[in-house]
Design an enzyme around this catalytic site. Structure first.
Site, PDB file in Angstrom:
ATOM      1  CB  ALA A   1      -0.757   0.146   1.305  1.00 47.08           C
ATOM      2  CE  LYS A   2       5.516   4.897  -0.572  1.00 43.93           C
ATOM      3  NZ  LYS A   2       6.739   4.393  -0.458  1.00 43.93           N
ATOM      4  N   GLY A   3       0.599   5.724   0.408  1.00 43.80           N
ATOM      5  CA  GLY A   3      -0.274   7.049   0.343  1.00 43.80           C
ATOM      6  C   GLY A   3       0.432   8.257   0.134  1.00 43.80           C
TER       7      GLY A   3
END
Ligand SMILES: NC(=O)C1=CN([C@@H]2O[C@H](COP(=O)(O)OP(=O)(O)OC[C@H]3O[C@@H](n4cnc5c(N)ncnc54)[C@H](O)[C@@H]3O)[C@@H](O)[C@H]2O)C=CC1
Ligand SMILES: O=C(O)CCC(=O)C(=O)O
Length: 438
Positions: A127-129
């Site tokens: 995941a990444k934000g």
């Protein structure tokens, strides 16, 4: 043309058009990632039938982040959290605050997290934000409000067992502390395991701050043995002198190497005899950039790629090494501290020129490896000493790299494709075991 008569892509059984945000031919980092997946598919055997899952993020959340500015106005920032794959466990990956961050960039960064986490075999998906903001333009209060509002907005999909953010470009321990606090306030109990990279006094792990740079150094030393590159006499050039590049540069200098050039957002500096790395780190801590460091020559930013060096460490942003500069690089080995710094075209040029590229998805995995240790320590409320953390980190990095090296020899592919082979097989094997139903 009225909306009602707009053409609609027909969906027939067996034909599955990509969602619109995945369709464009040139999507920058996401396009590069897709090419990397295409290169691994021929090596996946029967698991290749699941490969389409690698090309589609599992979940994408785009959020509006409105905050009160200090002058009383309201500003809106765009935020993202992308969970690319959660077959092997909760989503895991950092949060980036940068004025140019885009959805497709975060998609790519989340996908590389899936590959990286599987490559070092930590029990996470990817995941990444990101928030589209230049934190350097915000006051401390504004930065805190952006962080807290963003955390509340993505709170519906993160959690210690769902998706665990961490630091990335322009985010740090303080920002992780605010994220942890906001999530805990909203859920009603202190949840240290919701983010990693926290301050040590708040459930953070010793060694996390240095972990990515230490991993870069560890795989660099291992790879150097294969190509008879002598670290104590090596010349090193580093792009990006923040968490990753700064620590990697320091460790190489401590091992005797000469750090001859450093570039960051404030300029490029050079010293043939080797920069005084501890002094440079102090200068960056005080001023925010390598610019203005007295004991070095200033060179034009583009000249960085021509610097005479043995090891090049890109540790800033994506798409820095392209077909336009890959032919100029003098280094024998590139260690990708950054995510996605090399385009596929540049990869081909470097391979042709016999430059060994240690890809991001293994080379910078030290950070998430110690994040995993932090998460485990938070769950057990039992904290390890730094020597134990570093020893475990080095062992995981060495073993993972040795495995990837063998796969590269067996399949006669680059280390990037070899890492993708190891990781994609692990991801797709769990996909197959779990099945698709419902
Ligand atoms: N922090 C972490 O644990 C990990 C970070 N990474 C990756 O490493 C890279 C760097 O991240 P951090 O060191 O954490 O960020 P950071 O915010 O601590 O440092 C970023 C560095 O890049 C430089 N930079 C920014 N724009 C630049 C430009 N246009 N040209 C040259 N230099 C520029 C900045 O001046 C700074 O020195 C990113 O690609 C990140 O995704 C990868 C794995 C883990
Ligand atoms: O520590 C983590 O969870 C992820 C760090 C990160 O964003 C990365 O490896 O690119």
């Amino acid at each position: 043309m009225s909306h009602a008569s707009a053409p609609v892509t027909a969906v027939t059984p067996g034909s599955h058009p990509l969602p619109s945000y995945l369709q464009a031919d040139n999507l920058g980092p996401w396009g590069n990632y897709l090419q990397q997946v295409d290169r691994v598919i021929p090596h996946l055997g029967s698991l290749a039938r699941w490969a389409e899952t690698l090309k589609r993020p599992k979940r994408i959340l785009v959020v509006d982040v409105p905050i009160h500015m200090d002058d009383g106005t309201v500003a809106h920032f765009e935020g993202y959290r992308v969970q690319h794959n959660v077959s092997r466990g909760p989503g895991k990956g950092g949060v980036r605050f940068h004025q140019d961050v885009t959805l497709s960039e975060v998609m790519a960064l989340s996908a590389w997290m899936s590959i990286k986490n599987a490559a070092v075999n930590v029990p996470y998906g990817g995941a990444k934000g990101g928030v589209r903001v230049d934190p350097k333009t915000l006051s401390r209060g504004e930065l805190e409000r952006v962080t807290r509002r963003y955390t509340s907005e993505i709170g519906i999909i993160i959690g210690p067992n769902k998706d665990i953010p961490a630091p990335d470009v322009n985010t740090n321990e303080q920002i992780m502390a605010w994220m942890m606090d906001t999530y805990s306030m909203n859920t009603g109990s202190t949840a240290t395991g919701v983010v990693t990279g926290k301050p040590v006094d708040l459930g953070g792990s010793l060694g996390r701050r240095e972990a990515t740079g230490r991993g870069v150094f560890t795989v660099g030393v291992e790879a150097a043995k294969h190509i008879e590159l002598d670290i104590p006499t090596a010349r090193v050039a580093v792009q990006g002198f923040g968490n990753v590049g700064g620590v990697a540069g320091k460790l190489f200098a401590e091992a005797g190497a000469r750090v001859v050039a450093v570039q960051d957002h404030g300029g490029t500096i050079y010293r043939e005899a080797g920069l005084d790395v501890p002094a440079l780190l102090r200068h960056v801590a005080e001023t925010g950039s390598v610019g203005g460091f007295a004991q070095a020559e200033v060179i034009a930013n583009d000249k960085f790629w021509d610097v005479d060096c043995d090891i090049l460490i890109p540790a800033a942003l994506e798409q820095q090494i392209t077909k336009d500069n890959a032919g100029r690089i003098k280094a024998r080995m590139i260690i990708e501290g950054a995510n996605g710094p090399t385009t596929p075209e540049a990869d081909d040029i470097l391979q042709e020129r016999n430059v060994l590229v240690l890809p991001d998805v293994i080379a910078n995995a030290g950070g998430v490896t110690v994040s995993y240790f932090e998460w485990v320590q938070d769950f057990s409320s039992f904290f390890w000493d730094e020597a134990e953390i570093n020893a475990r980190l080095v062992r995981i990095m060495k073993e993972a790299f040795a495995g990837v090296w063998l796969v590269a020899q067996d399949h006669k592919v680059s280390l990037r494709t070899a890492t993708f082979i190891v990781a994609c097989k692990r991801i797709l094997h769990t996909r197959e075991l779990r099945g698709l139903y419902p």
